[in-house]
Design a protein around this motif. Sequence first.
Motif, PDB file in Angstrom:
ATOM      1  N   UNK A   1     -28.595  25.038  17.944  1.00  0.00           N
ATOM      2  CA  UNK A   1     -27.988  26.264  17.207  1.00  0.00           C
ATOM      3  C   UNK A   1     -27.996  26.474  15.557  1.00  0.00           C
ATOM      4  N   UNK A   2     -27.984  25.283  15.004  1.00  0.00           N
ATOM      5  CA  UNK A   2     -28.461  24.905  13.862  1.00  0.00           C
ATOM      6  C   UNK A   2     -27.268  25.688  12.774  1.00  0.00           C
ATOM      7  N   UNK A   3     -25.887  25.515  12.761  1.00  0.00           N
ATOM      8  CA  UNK A   3     -24.836  26.235  12.201  1.00  0.00           C
ATOM      9  C   UNK A   3     -24.256  25.382  11.258  1.00  0.00           C
ATOM     10  N   UNK A   4     -23.824  25.747  10.022  1.00  0.00           N
ATOM     11  CA  UNK A   4     -23.294  25.221   9.100  1.00  0.00           C
ATOM     12  C   UNK A   4     -21.810  24.741   9.575  1.00  0.00           C
ATOM     13  N   UNK A   5     -21.437  23.637   8.891  1.00  0.00           N
ATOM     14  CA  UNK A   5     -19.877  23.263   9.476  1.00  0.00           C
ATOM     15  C   UNK A   5     -18.980  23.987   9.150  1.00  0.00           C
TER      16      UNK A   5
END
Length: 425
Positions: free
Chosen positions: A113-117
Amino acid sequence: MGEINIYSNTETQRRPKQTLQPEDGKPKPLIRKVSKMLRDNKNMEKYYEPRAVSIGLLHHGRDKLSLAERHKLKLAELFITENGVDVIGLHSKIQTKIVRLKQCYAEEDVKRVNISDENLAEMLLIDGFALLHYICYASLGNLNDLKNIGMDMEAFSQDLFLLENQLPDEVLDDIMTSATKGGANMRNLIDKFIDQTVRDIRGSPLTSPSPQQQQQQPPPAHLLQLLRNRLVGDDHHQTDEKTKTGKQQVGRVNELKSAGIQLKSGTSEGSLRDNISFASGTLTLPCLVVNDSTASKLLNLIAFEMSPDFQNDSQVITSFIFFLHSLIDQPDDVKELRKAHVLINNNNDDDAVAGSDVEVARLFKEIGSSDVGSIPEAYLEVKELIQKHCEKKWKTWMTLFAFAAAATALLVMSFSSKFGAPALN
């Protein structure tokens, strides 16, 4: 979720790398994709895919679910307004534990998914707000008040119990703690919502567990596990006599009927674990509503039990559904189960009921065709008792047949002796 931002003036804080373990010290099953061996059955894939809404990480950002993002935001805003939530403080709290929350999902899915924290924390909260707002309104019977939002509420309800659509329970706990208006009662509303869902699956409500029984259950990882806990009952022990391995088979319903076995619906109070028995020629089974909605829930419960990190040897739901599969081959098997009030169809139209019998038989055939690998041979004791009954019945019939054959031979011999053999010309 850049366009869906309900936060303001929130600074991203520098946080040290966390290696936190679950707070109760016990590993919890991860929220992950349904296993490939289940998804490979194309006829069943529709039961694992969200129809209306993405909840949590796994389906985040999917184009076909983009419309629901606006609907979720409306639900989230209503929840915040009605429940007095400190959004800024809550967002900061979630960010401080974001590493642990990411560990609630399979690592490969987090990378995919590669989503920021920061965006992940925002997404989890929006989904949690929307989820709790729906549950609160549903449990109180007030869903009509949410019609103007535009969400397909029936599809939303079904999507909440997909394995791939779960939210860590810890997020919901933090939100409820933060809600200054009614937050303390929300856990009760969740329990009520689960009770309603169990009633929809079982056709009638089960006896509510006592506070002591609830405390004995380990904290659920998510909503789907909470539903399983409620259906299964006391499940903190390991494999017992009813779930040991074995290969005992039983025939389809109409074969059992030919062997003199009667069907009976169990009490509504019993769990799926304890409500299957065989005694005095009667097979007692839990009652079950079977339609697209309940099929989706049951199949996702099976997928959950078959997850590699499911922390229990007792795959009760899987065992129960495959036990039913062994009984059902044709629509007339479904009809007999329905006549015994084991399977429930609330449709009064005879043609529709007959069509439903065909669909239910097809569903169980598809379940049986799924490559599930090794499953527990549950209810082995029940199957052995059925087999012994059938063998005894068969021996009785063979004895009667032999007796009838012997009696016929004696009659022939007696007739021949009395009247003598016919004269030969």
